[in-house]
Motif scaffolding. Structure first.
Motif, PDB file in Angstrom:
ATOM      1  N   VAL A  67     -40.527 -23.751  12.731  1.00  0.00           N
ATOM      2  CA  VAL A  67     -39.847 -22.697  13.930  1.00  0.00           C
ATOM      3  C   VAL A  67     -38.591 -22.281  13.459  1.00  0.00           C
ATOM      4  O   VAL A  67     -38.118 -21.158  13.502  1.00  0.00           O
ATOM      5  CB  VAL A  67     -39.869 -23.414  15.223  1.00  0.00           C
ATOM      6  CG1 VAL A  67     -38.874 -22.528  16.076  1.00  0.00           C
ATOM      7  CG2 VAL A  67     -41.199 -23.398  15.976  1.00  0.00           C
ATOM      8  N   VAL A  94     -47.522 -25.446  14.818  1.00  0.00           N
ATOM      9  CA  VAL A  94     -47.089 -24.154  15.755  1.00  0.00           C
ATOM     10  C   VAL A  94     -47.963 -23.532  16.420  1.00  0.00           C
ATOM     11  O   VAL A  94     -48.965 -22.996  15.346  1.00  0.00           O
ATOM     12  CB  VAL A  94     -46.028 -23.334  14.877  1.00  0.00           C
ATOM     13  CG1 VAL A  94     -45.358 -22.425  15.772  1.00  0.00           C
ATOM     14  CG2 VAL A  94     -44.983 -24.653  14.063  1.00  0.00           C
ATOM     15  N   GLU A  95     -47.952 -23.223  17.759  1.00  0.00           N
ATOM     16  CA  GLU A  95     -48.921 -22.401  18.266  1.00  0.00           C
ATOM     17  C   GLU A  95     -48.920 -21.058  17.825  1.00  0.00           C
ATOM     18  O   GLU A  95     -47.766 -20.292  17.543  1.00  0.00           O
ATOM     19  CB  GLU A  95     -48.825 -22.240  19.894  1.00  0.00           C
ATOM     20  CG  GLU A  95     -48.978 -23.823  20.420  1.00  0.00           C
ATOM     21  CD  GLU A  95     -50.486 -24.245  20.362  1.00  0.00           C
ATOM     22  OE1 GLU A  95     -51.366 -23.609  20.382  1.00  0.00           O
ATOM     23  OE2 GLU A  95     -50.674 -25.450  20.223  1.00  0.00           O
ATOM     24  N   VAL A  98     -46.486 -18.913  19.632  1.00  0.00           N
ATOM     25  CA  VAL A  98     -45.130 -19.020  19.125  1.00  0.00           C
ATOM     26  C   VAL A  98     -44.851 -18.308  17.904  1.00  0.00           C
ATOM     27  O   VAL A  98     -43.673 -17.561  17.759  1.00  0.00           O
ATOM     28  CB  VAL A  98     -44.726 -20.565  19.115  1.00  0.00           C
ATOM     29  CG1 VAL A  98     -43.514 -20.782  18.281  1.00  0.00           C
ATOM     30  CG2 VAL A  98     -44.940 -21.391  20.316  1.00  0.00           C
ATOM     31  N   PRO A 108     -40.122 -17.598  21.818  1.00  0.00           N
ATOM     32  CA  PRO A 108     -41.037 -18.082  22.395  1.00  0.00           C
ATOM     33  C   PRO A 108     -41.043 -18.853  24.030  1.00  0.00           C
ATOM     34  O   PRO A 108     -40.101 -18.893  24.259  1.00  0.00           O
ATOM     35  CB  PRO A 108     -41.733 -19.188  21.502  1.00  0.00           C
ATOM     36  CG  PRO A 108     -40.399 -19.805  20.633  1.00  0.00           C
ATOM     37  CD  PRO A 108     -39.436 -18.559  20.687  1.00  0.00           C
ATOM     38  N   ASP A 110     -42.198 -21.304  24.997  1.00  0.00           N
ATOM     39  CA  ASP A 110     -41.938 -22.612  24.971  1.00  0.00           C
ATOM     40  C   ASP A 110     -40.567 -22.930  24.998  1.00  0.00           C
ATOM     41  O   ASP A 110     -39.783 -22.685  23.945  1.00  0.00           O
ATOM     42  CB  ASP A 110     -42.776 -23.550  23.738  1.00  0.00           C
ATOM     43  CG  ASP A 110     -42.351 -24.859  23.725  1.00  0.00           C
ATOM     44  OD1 ASP A 110     -41.050 -25.268  23.286  1.00  0.00           O
ATOM     45  OD2 ASP A 110     -43.319 -25.676  23.866  1.00  0.00           O
ATOM     46  N   MET A 113     -38.823 -24.835  21.847  1.00  0.00           N
ATOM     47  CA  MET A 113     -39.093 -24.008  20.451  1.00  0.00           C
ATOM     48  C   MET A 113     -37.945 -22.696  20.698  1.00  0.00           C
ATOM     49  O   MET A 113     -37.393 -22.366  19.822  1.00  0.00           O
ATOM     50  CB  MET A 113     -40.288 -23.542  20.367  1.00  0.00           C
ATOM     51  CG  MET A 113     -41.384 -24.591  19.939  1.00  0.00           C
ATOM     52  SD  MET A 113     -40.874 -25.769  18.606  1.00  0.00           S
ATOM     53  CE  MET A 113     -42.298 -26.831  18.360  1.00  0.00           C
ATOM     54  N   ALA A 114     -37.963 -22.205  22.029  1.00  0.00           N
ATOM     55  CA  ALA A 114     -37.139 -20.933  22.204  1.00  0.00           C
ATOM     56  C   ALA A 114     -35.561 -21.714  21.930  1.00  0.00           C
ATOM     57  O   ALA A 114     -34.805 -20.852  21.439  1.00  0.00           O
ATOM     58  CB  ALA A 114     -37.173 -20.489  23.786  1.00  0.00           C
ATOM     59  N   SER A 117     -35.066 -21.982  18.017  1.00  0.00           N
ATOM     60  CA  SER A 117     -35.021 -20.492  17.435  1.00  0.00           C
ATOM     61  C   SER A 117     -33.583 -19.872  17.951  1.00  0.00           C
ATOM     62  O   SER A 117     -32.933 -19.131  17.081  1.00  0.00           O
ATOM     63  CB  SER A 117     -36.156 -19.628  17.985  1.00  0.00           C
ATOM     64  OG  SER A 117     -36.135 -18.364  17.379  1.00  0.00           O
TER      65      SER A 117
END
Length: 189
Positions: A67, A94-95, A98, A108, A110, A113-114, A117
């Protein structure tokens, strides 16, 4: 297409052969970004060492690393690295939603993860001058202050490959081609 030589293990200068061999073994193919960096054994060796530490002694999981690296590739507008890290992100769990969000330059859904990022993009966009809100959002998502410094390592590693690929614009390798990306035209996975 590039006019810079994309080295293989056989054509690389002596100081670049071993890192290329190990990268080829790790990925199952020779990443063109590494083959480009082999034009400067100093650059390739620096990247290889830094990436080894980031991956080997870092605290981010494989999905989090991807990510971070994919976010950096998009922020740096590096078509080769976005495609490469899209492939690697999916392989590292990673989905797809995402990956798609990151490729569009969006955060994303999530929250963890957001936050990762957003922080890595803030490091690039603000040239390292994070404000208190950036740090608070990162730690509120469950990351540590130590991991904030680890984001710097990821940004440095990304800058190395992203800038080399932005200069040379290498072709995509066959396994990477399905993830082709052009800035502003994200191409879903």
């Amino acid at each position: 297409m590039t006019s810079y030589r994309i080295h293989t293990v056989d054509t690389a200068p002596e100081g670049a052969k071993q890192p290329l061999m190990l990268l080829q073994e790790a990925f199952g193919f020779m990443p063109n970004g590494a083959g480009l960096m082999a034009n400067s054994p100093a650059l390739l060796s620096t990247f290889f060492s830094a990436f080894g530490h980031f991956r080997g002694s870092g605290t981010f999981g494989p999905d989090e690393r991807q990510v971070l690296l994919l976010s950096n590739a998009v922020a740096n507008g590096c078509a080769w690295a976005v495609a490469f890290h899209s492939l690697e992100a999916l392989a590292d769990g990673v989905e797809p939603a995402v990956v798609d969000a990151l490729r569009r330059g969006e955060l994303p859904a999530d929250p963890r993860m957001a936050a990762l990022s957003a922080t890595t993009r803030a490091f690039i966009g603000k040239r390292g001058h994070l404000d208190d809100a950036d740090v608070t959002a990162f730690t509120a998502a469950g990351f540590t202050e130590g991991q904030l410094f680890e984001v710097i390592a990821g940004a440095a590693i990304s800058t190395t490959t992203n800038y080399a690929a932005n200069v040379a614009r290498p072709p995509l390798e066959p396994p990477v081609r399905p993830y082709a990306w052009t800035e502003g035209h994200w191409g879903g996975v």
